[in-house]
Design a protein around this motif. Structure first.
Motif: not given
Length: 302
Positions: A40, A46, A48-49, A58-59, A62
């Protein structure tokens, strides 16, 4: 981004759980967290949330997963092919089997192909009258034969298949009408003589020379192949014990397969020449040992 960090990211993207990801990859949970934090920082966003209850991509995460997965799969496949070539397992094995046993061994073949890209298995037919000839002549890399096999020049690998037994009898035979048979019934009938090239100890494990109560089992006529056996049985010249696979895949006219109720199960193992260095057959044996034997049950009726 290092290959291990890519693997950690893709596994976390699948599991969405830090603990399960660490367990699956055999690393610490701290190592997973460090790898994701490093990624990250490098990306500047980011991936991952993360909350105390859930982990979600996160978008940007993905999109990164979609971009990396295909490249990672291609890289692993390339490394696997190179490893198989280096180990000598990227070849087609010639494997002798009885009748339609190759159909039942398909799970083993699939597992071997998955483990060893470029490796494959091509089946040929073994004859009961001369079960070891193709191995000794170099015409096959291995055979799947019923046990025991006690030949000084042949190695016995793991059991790959277990099978019940049936008795092939002609239509109209009293045992066909009864619908089952026992080993004692063999004393009242002739069975096939497989000839001098099939060792007595090996033949007896399929067709005993005496019944459990000690009665002699008459032998003759002579046959070498499965189809010769069926022809003689259909003509009423004899009966003959066979593995359950014979009944599963064959419905020859004039023949009935009845369960041989008191015969022990057959154990079929992988056999190969001892004096030949064949990494592929050893790899198939390791795969078979990990997979365990495929189990076939004898039918409960004719």
């Amino acid at each position: 981004m290092e290959l291990r960090d890519i693997e950690i990211f893709l596994t976390l993207a699948e599991e969405l759980h830090f603990g399960r990801t660490a367990e699956r990859l055999h690393v610490s949970q701290a190592r997973v967290s460090q790898a994701i934090s490093k990624q990250e920082r490098q990306i500047g966003a980011a991936l991952f949330d993360r909350t105390s209850r859930r982990v979600a991509l996160t978008p940007i995460g993905r999109r990164l997963r979609e971009d990396l997965q295909q490249a990672y799969d291609l890289l692993r496949e390339g490394l696997a092919r190179a490893q198989a070539a280096g180990q000598g397992t990227d070849r087609t094995l010639r494997l002798g089997v009885f009748g339609h046993a190759g159909h039942e061994l398909q799970p083993l073949v699939d597992a071997f192909r998955a483990r060893h890209p470029g490796g494959d298995v091509q089946f040929s037919e073994v004859t009961g009258g001369d079960p070891f000839a193709a191995l000794r002549a170099g015409e096959a890399d291995g055979h799947v034969l019923w046990l025991p096999v006690a030949e000084p020049d042949l190695s016995v690998g793991p059991t790959v298949l277990t099978s019940g037994r049936v008795l092939a009898v002609a239509e109209g035979h009293p045992l066909a009408e009864r619908g089952s048979a026992s080993l004692e019934d063999l004393a009242d009938n002739h069975v096939i003589d497989l000839g001098p090239r099939a060792p007595d100890y090996w033949v007896a494990s399929m067709v005993p020379f005496r019944t459990p109560l000690g009665s002699r089992v008459p032998r003759g006529p002579i046959a070498r192949t499965f189809h010769e056996i069926l022809a003689l049985v259909a003509a009423g010249h004899c009966v003959h014990p066979l593995g359950e696979i014979a009944a599963r895949y064959n419905r020859p006219p004039g023949i009935v397969f009845v369960p041989l109720t008191d015969a022990p199960a057959l154990q079929f193992a992988l056999i190969w020449p001892s004096g030949i260095d064949n990494p592929a057959i050893r790899a198939l044996a390791r795969t078979a040992a990990d997979l365990g034997p495929i189990v076939l049950d004898a039918p409960h009726g004719a």
